[in-house]
Design an enzyme around this catalytic site. Structure first.
Site, PDB file in Angstrom:
ATOM      1  N   TYR A  27       1.503  -6.927   4.427  1.00 24.81           N
ATOM      2  CA  TYR A  27       1.893  -6.381   3.119  1.00 24.81           C
ATOM      3  C   TYR A  27       0.651  -5.917   2.355  1.00 24.81           C
ATOM      4  O   TYR A  27       0.616  -4.796   1.831  1.00 24.81           O
ATOM      5  CB  TYR A  27       2.668  -7.434   2.325  1.00 24.81           C
ATOM      6  CG  TYR A  27       3.121  -6.961   0.965  1.00 24.81           C
ATOM      7  CD1 TYR A  27       4.233  -6.143   0.839  1.00 24.81           C
ATOM      8  CD2 TYR A  27       2.448  -7.345  -0.189  1.00 24.81           C
ATOM      9  CE1 TYR A  27       4.666  -5.704  -0.407  1.00 24.81           C
ATOM     10  CE2 TYR A  27       2.869  -6.913  -1.442  1.00 24.81           C
ATOM     11  CZ  TYR A  27       3.979  -6.097  -1.540  1.00 24.81           C
ATOM     12  OH  TYR A  27       4.406  -5.667  -2.774  1.00 24.81           O
ATOM     13  N   LYS A  31      -0.342  -2.055   1.299  1.00 23.19           N
ATOM     14  CA  LYS A  31      -0.565  -1.676  -0.097  1.00 23.19           C
ATOM     15  C   LYS A  31      -1.962  -1.106  -0.303  1.00 23.19           C
ATOM     16  O   LYS A  31      -2.156  -0.170  -1.076  1.00 23.19           O
ATOM     17  CB  LYS A  31      -0.305  -2.867  -1.030  1.00 23.19           C
ATOM     18  CG  LYS A  31       1.143  -3.333  -1.025  1.00 23.19           C
ATOM     19  CD  LYS A  31       2.104  -2.207  -1.363  1.00 23.19           C
ATOM     20  CE  LYS A  31       3.540  -2.689  -1.388  1.00 23.19           C
ATOM     21  NZ  LYS A  31       4.473  -1.656  -1.799  1.00 23.19           N
ATOM     22  N   ILE A  60       6.362  -8.751 -11.397  1.00 21.35           N
ATOM     23  CA  ILE A  60       7.362  -7.972 -12.126  1.00 21.35           C
ATOM     24  C   ILE A  60       8.734  -8.533 -11.766  1.00 21.35           C
ATOM     25  O   ILE A  60       9.023  -8.783 -10.594  1.00 21.35           O
ATOM     26  CB  ILE A  60       7.283  -6.472 -11.750  1.00 21.35           C
ATOM     27  CG1 ILE A  60       5.888  -5.902 -12.024  1.00 21.35           C
ATOM     28  CG2 ILE A  60       8.365  -5.669 -12.469  1.00 21.35           C
ATOM     29  CD1 ILE A  60       5.439  -5.953 -13.474  1.00 21.35           C
TER      30      ILE A  60
END
Length: 138
Positions: A27, A31, A60
């Site tokens: 991941y 990114k 978030i």
């Protein structure tokens, strides 16, 4: 079309592209790749009037985060723990990320290209928990 209209590309990456995260190697690498893509495109497209930037969200309150919390027996406690990593003591919202994206896509950001914009309430600053759990509002 973007060249004709002198448009803007706003990529969405992640804060972990800059700071990494345990148990998330692929991941984080993916990114970080978005950051490289953004900067390369910014160089290539600026001569055509196209701006390219990347937004790097921290914690978030996304659908995925809600789903993850719901799947945990300690879901609310886990969300409070995540909130404690921001100096503000809260998790950001999709709307806050959206507002940043709208700004970057607008003419108000006409002199910004190739930028990595962090939206995290400062979770990457300093070490560890920033906001005592006893201060976090449920």
């Amino acid at each position: 079309h973007l060249r004709k209209t002198r448009g803007s590309i706003v990529n969405i990456g992640s804060l972990v592209a800059l700071m990494a995260q345990e148990c998330a190697t692929t991941y984080c690498a993916a990114k970080a790749g978005i950051n490289g893509l953004t900067k390369s495109l910014a160089i290539e497209e600026t001569r055509h009037g196209v701006r390219v930037n990347v937004v790097l969200p921290g914690n978030i309150m996304s659908y995925g985060m809600v789903e993850a919390a719901d799947a945990r027996p300690d879901g609310e406690e886990w969300l409070n723990w995540l909130a404690s990593h921001q100096p503000s003591g809260r998790i950001g919202t999709n709307e806050e990320v959206g507002q940043l994206c709208l700004f970057l896509a607008s003419d108000a950001a006409s002199y910004i290209t190739g930028a990595e914009i962090i939206i995290s309430s400062g979770s990457e600053l300093g070490y560890g928990v920033k906001y005592p759990l006893s201060w976090v509002k449920a």
